[in-house]
Design a protein around this motif. Structure first.
Motif, PDB file in Angstrom:
ATOM      1  N   VAL A 136       0.854  -1.183   0.000  1.00  0.00           N
ATOM      2  CA  VAL A 136       0.000   0.000   0.000  1.00  0.00           C
ATOM      3  C   VAL A 136       0.888   1.230   0.000  1.00  0.00           C
ATOM      4  N   THR A 137       0.640   2.136  -0.954  1.00  0.00           N
ATOM      5  CA  THR A 137       1.374   3.397  -1.030  1.00  0.00           C
ATOM      6  C   THR A 137       0.389   4.534  -1.232  1.00  0.00           C
ATOM      7  N   VAL A 138       0.811   5.745  -0.821  1.00  0.00           N
ATOM      8  CA  VAL A 138       0.067   6.977  -1.067  1.00  0.00           C
ATOM      9  C   VAL A 138       0.982   7.891  -1.862  1.00  0.00           C
ATOM     10  N   GLN A 139       0.475   8.386  -3.026  1.00  0.00           N
ATOM     11  CA  GLN A 139       1.306   9.143  -3.958  1.00  0.00           C
ATOM     12  C   GLN A 139       0.654  10.485  -4.274  1.00  0.00           C
ATOM     13  N   ASP A 140       1.482  11.477  -4.588  1.00  0.00           N
ATOM     14  CA  ASP A 140       0.953  12.770  -5.035  1.00  0.00           C
ATOM     15  C   ASP A 140       0.832  12.773  -6.543  1.00  0.00           C
ATOM     16  N   ARG A 141       0.524  13.951  -7.092  1.00  0.00           N
ATOM     17  CA  ARG A 141       0.299  14.043  -8.539  1.00  0.00           C
ATOM     18  C   ARG A 141       1.582  13.808  -9.346  1.00  0.00           C
ATOM     19  N   ASN A 142       2.712  13.933  -8.715  1.00  0.00           N
ATOM     20  CA  ASN A 142       3.984  13.690  -9.413  1.00  0.00           C
ATOM     21  C   ASN A 142       4.456  12.257  -9.225  1.00  0.00           C
ATOM     22  N   PHE A 143       3.565  11.411  -8.650  1.00  0.00           N
ATOM     23  CA  PHE A 143       3.866   9.992  -8.424  1.00  0.00           C
ATOM     24  C   PHE A 143       4.978   9.801  -7.400  1.00  0.00           C
ATOM     25  N   GLN A 144       5.150  10.806  -6.544  1.00  0.00           N
ATOM     26  CA  GLN A 144       6.126  10.715  -5.466  1.00  0.00           C
ATOM     27  C   GLN A 144       5.458  10.068  -4.255  1.00  0.00           C
TER      28      GLN A 144
END
Length: 760
Positions: free
Chosen positions: A295-303
């Motif tokens: 499970v990951t949480v990413q921003d709009r830059n896929f960071q």
């Protein structure tokens, strides 16, 4: 002033006190005003009434003197009355406005103008009338520097008949009013009393206002302001997150008390929910960290913003790493990225990803979901990856297994059908169907399985597909309408997406033909054994016919007449014995022919009696006694009557041989008896054939139904009778059992059949 308005605007207590005080003040002022007005009205009504009464007294006191025209008496009367303290003046005016009598002598014979106050009130209203209201005849004279207020009451002096007809007067009868009487009274005492009353009323109203205001203030402060203040402190304590160390408790049973109780309950519930929320938060964090997937949480830059322990252990990402670099070692985002699609449309997306890691292909099932802020804007995306590599391997193995299954399915030598359990339509079948039934797979699919049965057999067999696991010797038809016999095995099973019936058929036509030949051979052997009995049975009618024919020849040779009665009697005897011989021959023919192997509803007693008829002479010749114990009105059973008759004959032959064997070994003790019984018990039709023969040894009891097994001497038995009988009873859905106490104690064969479904 600004502080006051600020306090008033932000204080409920001030608003209530101010509004209650203003309302109380207005109410008290209104009450004082109404009360003083009412009292003033009552006092002046009393003064008016007293003045009116005084005027009437003066007028009536001077009436007699006026009739006598005694001016001195009138003047004296007025002077005496005017000496009262409250009376300031008494005057009598004539119609011309001249004062004829007055308590002030200086005013006598003076004139008053019509515009004067004493005259204007009457003349302004069209003249004074005798019945004028006192309010129209009263005026208030204002106070001067040395004189208090006064009230003047004008009373008309009417022209009466005694006055108009007197010789001393010259007033015509047409004059209604001859003059007026004015009484002026001082209002000093009245005004003083009114002022004193107004002072007392004002003082009382002020006292009531003050006491009521204090009571309202104390009540509002005690039951509103202080509880509300405590509630505010308590709610601020709740908002600060303080634990409920002290429960708010107000000694009030009113709405404020209920509100305090509700707030306390709310505080407890909030703390419980807060604890539960903290527990859920900890539990969520634990689940997030320990969930067995990535499970990951990413921003709009896929960071990567956040990730769980599984991701950290597998990929060991660095701070500020990007998902595509951590997952796949790429330098740019994946061409088909579900996170990018989630940011674009705000929806969840799923995809399958594959990557080669450490020389092995790894597969993930990726699912994304948007994370929104309070305004509903997408600020991040959560991506969950589940390792489905083992599932992919199983899918490959399953695909290979399915190929193997289809290969086995299609190469099974027996026909296999996949049926819809409700409509019994053929959903699938193997290649062996064409070899047995003649239908290709394309021709048989989606057709009713009932098409493989004959029309008159469908109602019998189709319901049994849901009730039985095995259906023996079912009759079916091929594509070219050829009749075959099959054994049907039914098994509920799973088919892609639904429950089905897996039906396997075994073609037993050739086996049944061989069995039929064997049964026919057994019939022939049975007929051979019964030849002696049949010959004896036929010999009796032939002897009768021979005797009759000899008698006829002798009479004819001697040319002697035959009596009609004798001729008729002998003819009937011949006819009856011929019928008897024909019946025996037909019965033998029917028994000897091949049956069609079809089951019918039959009455078991009828078949048993028919079998006994064909075998009765065999038993008579050996002097074997038959005992009958048949229950009437038995339900029908499903059977082939010819084959069932053969079963009964086989059992009768075995009983006969057992009795004969025992009789040969001990003729003085052997009883020759066969008991035939039938009954309906335990939902079964039961037939019992009991003999008094040699019995059955315990070691032979489990073998007697095997083919070619016999306990008879060599040359006296084939070992097929009971075996064939066992198979015939199985075909009827029944069973056969044997009971014996051992050698020398006879045996009992019990046949059990289920009743026919349509039997009453």
């Amino acid at each position: 002033m600004r502080h006051f308005w600020h306090f008033l605007r932000h204080s409920l207590f001030a608003k209530i006190i101010l509004s209650a005080g203003a309302t109380l003040l207005a109410g008290c002022l209104l009450l004082i005003l109404l009360h003083t007005r009412y009292h003033k009205h009552v006092v002046f009504d009393f003064v008016h009434t007293g003045g009116e009464r005084l005027s009437t007294t003066i007028k009536q006191g001077t009436h007699y003197a006026m009739m006598l025209n005694s001016r001195e008496d009138i003047a004296q009367t007025i002077a005496n009355i005017s000496k009262q303290e409250a009376i300031t003046a008494i005057r009598i005016f004539n119609k011309q406005g001249a004062i004829k009598y007055s308590s002030h002598p200086g005013e006598v014979d003076t004139h008053v103008a019509r515009t004067a106050p004493v005259c204007s009130s009457c003349h302004h209203n069209g003249g004074l009338k005798p019945d004028s209201d006192i309010s129209q005849r009263t005026r208030i004279l204002p106070a001067t520097e040395n004189t208090p207020r006064r009230m003047g009451i004008v009373t008309p002096i009417e022209n009466q008949p005694s006055c108009s007809q007197a010789s001393c007067h010259v007033h015509p009868a047409t004059d209604n009013v001859l003059g007026i009487l004015e009484v002026v009274m001082s209002l000093k005492n009245t005004d003083q009393e009114l002022a004193s009353f107004n002072q007392r009323t004002l003082l009382f109203g002020t006292l009531v206002f003050a006491l009521t205001g204090v009571a309202i203030f104390w009540t509002i402060y005690r039951f509103v302001k202080r509880p509300v203040r405590d509630l505010i402190r308590y709610t601020r304590r709740i908002s600060s997150g303080a634990p409920p160390t002290a429960i708010l408790s107000l000694d009030q049973s009113d709405e404020i008390g209920e509100l305090a109780s509700a707030v306390s309950t709310m505080h407890e519930k909030i703390n419980e929910k807060h604890k539960e929320l903290l527990h859920q938060k900890e539990e969520y964090q634990t689940l997030f960290d320990h969930v067995p997937c990535i499970v990951t949480v990413q921003d709009r830059n896929f960071q990567l913003i956040s990730y769980n322990r599984e991701f950290s252990d597998k990929f060991n990402p660095s701070a500020g790493d990007f998902c595509f670099r951590a997952y796949k070692g790429r330098h740019e985002k994946c061409p088909d990225c579900p996170v990018e699609r989630t940011f674009a449309d705000g929806c969840s997306h799923s995809s399958e990803e594959s990557v080669v890691r450490d020389g092995q292909e790894v597969h993930w099932l990726v699912t994304t979901s948007p994370i929104c802020d309070a305004e509903g804007r997408i600020v991040a995306a959560m991506e969950m990856c589940l390792d489905i590599t083992p599932r992919k391997r199983l899918e490959r193995q399953l695909a290979m297994s399915e190929k193997k299954y289809h290969a086995i399915f299609n190469n099974i030598p027996n026909p296999v059908f996949v049926l819809d359990p409700e409509k019994l339509f053929i959903l699938d079948c193997n290649d062996s169907v064409q070899a047995v039934y003649g239908y290709t797979r394309e021709e048989i699919l989606n057709r009713p399985f009932a098409d493989l049965f004959f029309d008159d057999d469908r109602d019998h067999y189709l319901p049994r597909l849901h009730e039985c696991l095995v259906i023996n010797q079912a009759r079916q038809q091929t594509k070219d309408k050829r009749r075959i016999f099959v054994t049907i095995r039914v098994s509920p099973s799973q088919y892609p997406g639904q429950q089905v019936l897996l039906v396997t058929t075994s073609d037993i036509t050739k086996r049944l033909e061989a069995e039929q030949q064997l049964i026919q051979a057994s019939k022939m052997a049975t007929l051979g054994e019964m030849a002696t009995g049949v010959a004896h049975e036929l010999n009796q009618p032939l002897s009768v016919i021979k005797t009759a024919s000899t008698f006829f020849v002798r009479k004819i040779d001697k040319n002697e007449p035959i009596a009609p009665e004798t001729l008729a009697s002998m003819a009937r005897e011949i006819d009856g014995h011929v019928d008897r011989a024909t019946k025996i021959i037909n019965h033998m023919r029917e028994f000897g022919h091949k049956s069609e192997h079809k089951l019918y509803p039959v009455q078991v007693n009828t078949v048993l009696q028919r079998a006994f008829e064909i075998f009765s002479q065999q038993l008579k010749l050996r002097q074997i006694e038959i005992s009958w114990n048949l229950e009437t009105a038995l339900p029908h059973i499903q059977a082939d009557p010819d084959r069932l008759e053969q079963v009964f004959i086989n059992l009768l032959i075995n009983a006969r041989d057992a009795i004969e064997t025992r009789h040969a070994s001990a003729p003085e003790k052997a009883e020759k008896r066969i008991t035939l019984a039938s009954r309906f018990a335990d939902d079964q039709v039961q037939v019992c054939i009991t003999d008094s023969g040699i019995g059955i040894a315990p070691g032979d009891r489990d073998k007697i139904f095997e083919p070619f097994y016999t306990t008879k001497e060599v040359g006296k038995g084939t070992g097929l009778g009971l075996s064939i009988s066992y198979g015939i009873i199985q075909e009827c859905g029944g069973r056969i059992t044997v009971f014996s106490h051992g050698p020398g104690h006879g045996a009992t064969f019990s046949l059990h059949f289920p009743p026919h479904p349509t039997s009453a």
